[in-house]
Design a protein around this motif. Structure first.
Motif, short mmCIF file in Angstrom:
data_model
loop_
_atom_site.label_atom_id
_atom_site.label_comp_id
_atom_site.label_asym_id
_atom_site.label_seq_id
_atom_site.Cartn_x
_atom_site.Cartn_y
_atom_site.Cartn_z
N MET A 1 0.81 -1.19 0.06
CA MET A 1 -0.07 -0.07 0.11
C MET A 1 0.88 1.20 -0.13
SD MET A 1 -2.89 0.60 2.90
CE MET A 1 -1.74 1.19 4.09
N GLY A 2 0.40 2.32 -0.86
CA GLY A 2 1.26 3.54 -0.99
C GLY A 2 2.87 3.39 -1.50
N VAL A 3 3.32 2.40 -1.93
CA VAL A 3 4.47 2.68 -2.28
C VAL A 3 4.67 2.83 -3.92
CG1 VAL A 3 5.41 1.54 -0.31
CG2 VAL A 3 5.21 0.05 -2.31
N ASP A 4 5.79 3.16 -4.36
CA ASP A 4 5.90 3.34 -5.75
C ASP A 4 6.52 2.08 -6.26
OD1 ASP A 4 8.57 3.52 -5.37
OD2 ASP A 4 8.61 5.73 -5.53
N GLU A 5 6.40 2.19 -7.83
CA GLU A 5 7.05 0.72 -8.58
C GLU A 5 8.37 0.70 -8.07
OE1 GLU A 5 6.54 0.72 -12.73
OE2 GLU A 5 6.84 -1.41 -12.74
#
Lengths: 212, 212
Positions: free
Chosen positions: B111-115
């Motif tokens: 949840m909420g982290v970028d690639e």
């Protein structure tokens, strides 16, 4: 400074005894995340009952579902609750909204965010929101100190500091009535928690019982 | 696919009835964060007792203090627990270590982290760690879908998908035995939770009771 005593990783009965012992000398009592995850809102309700007129913060560390979680904490009698700065802006905004609707406080825990995020939140959030400069327990092992997180972003904001703080850290923070210092084991694991809290107040240049 | 039924924002008694009704058809039962924050580890213990042989995941969403929190969940009988990908690497590594020591599973909630963060965790963490592509409840209001988070980073990893999923999302995921689909209100708020779970299995091309 104001002093918030955080109750973490101790039996609930012990937490209630400490609450009763320190309530007249603490500005806030915090029900730590560990107590919430172990005992749920029963921990908040019981600490609220033991704290008398001293306000209680529920350290929810909300990452999502802010309306439900903040509702739980305020229903249980908390006067403040925490949301993660790492969370989505939508979650933080819901936390702020619920706190405002309930006449309660929200503390945004800045654990793990960079200075850009601190600036962005400090600029964007309403002034009543408390921003908590916090070095996480697991990150403290690397030697981080919460006071190192302070900077110009904090100017004019209500600020709390947390993360392994002791009486040694307090003199440098004295004379800031808007600053809340959050202490955990320095009080709760002391042989004499009330004496440890007095030491913190003296280190802040305060007579016991005076809050400034 | 495997199916995990997540219990959130419902009375504990209702959660236990649903657990007993679905346990023979669900691969996992999840004690949601909302139940943990409301009832603490009592919710985990009671769902574990109601789930029989079906393993139970405690959705701790640990942000710090992983050793203590994961210890609580496994002591309460959980076979898996969650840590936030947003947390410090030290926290995630402690969660992995405690789970390994206890012969249990860890699910890292993305949840909420970028690639970039997804890639970094997928490359770094041991292969038994489950990576959970998750659109938070509060972010779902913007229309995000968990399946959109999948990509090459997920290749060769154990993956879970969560965030507002229904039977409509399942056909596209069929035939992936390593993929765990987490469903909440699509089952728990259905008039007939067991029927809703059967519909999910059918949508996945499975006969009721077959897990593949």
């Amino acid at each position: 400074v104001q002093i918030q005593v955080a109750l973490d990783r101790i039996p609930l009965e012990h937490a209630l005894l400490i609450t009763e012992a320190v309530r007249s000398q603490a500005d806030w009592v915090e029900v730590g995340t560990s107590l919430i995850k172990q005992f749920g809102m029963a921990a908040v309700r019981e600490v609220v009952a033991a704290a008398g007129r001293t306000p209680v913060l529920a350290d929810l560390k909300t990452a999502d579902d802010a309306r439900f979680e903040f509702g739980l904490a305020f229903d249980a009698g908390a006067a403040s609750a925490t949301v993660l700065a790492l969370a989505d802006d939508a979650t933080i905004d819901l936390a702020v909204e619920v706190a405002r609707d309930r006449g309660a406080e929200v503390l945004v825990d800045l654990m793990g965010v960079d200075e850009g995020r601190r600036w962005s939140l400090a600029r964007r959030l309403p002034p009543e929101v408390v921003l908590g400069a916090h070095v996480s327990k697991d990150a403290q092992a690397r030697g981080g100190r919460p006071v190192d997180l302070l900077g110009d972003w904090a100017s004019g904001r209500r600020i709390a500091l947390a993360g392994g703080l002791t009486a040694d850290d307090v003199p440098a923070l004295a004379g800031r009535p808007d600053l809340r210092v959050i202490v955990g084991s320095a009080v709760t694991r002391a042989q004499d928690p009330v004496g440890a809290l007095h030491d913190l107040r003296r280190a802040a240049g305060q007579h016991a019982g005076a809050a400034s």
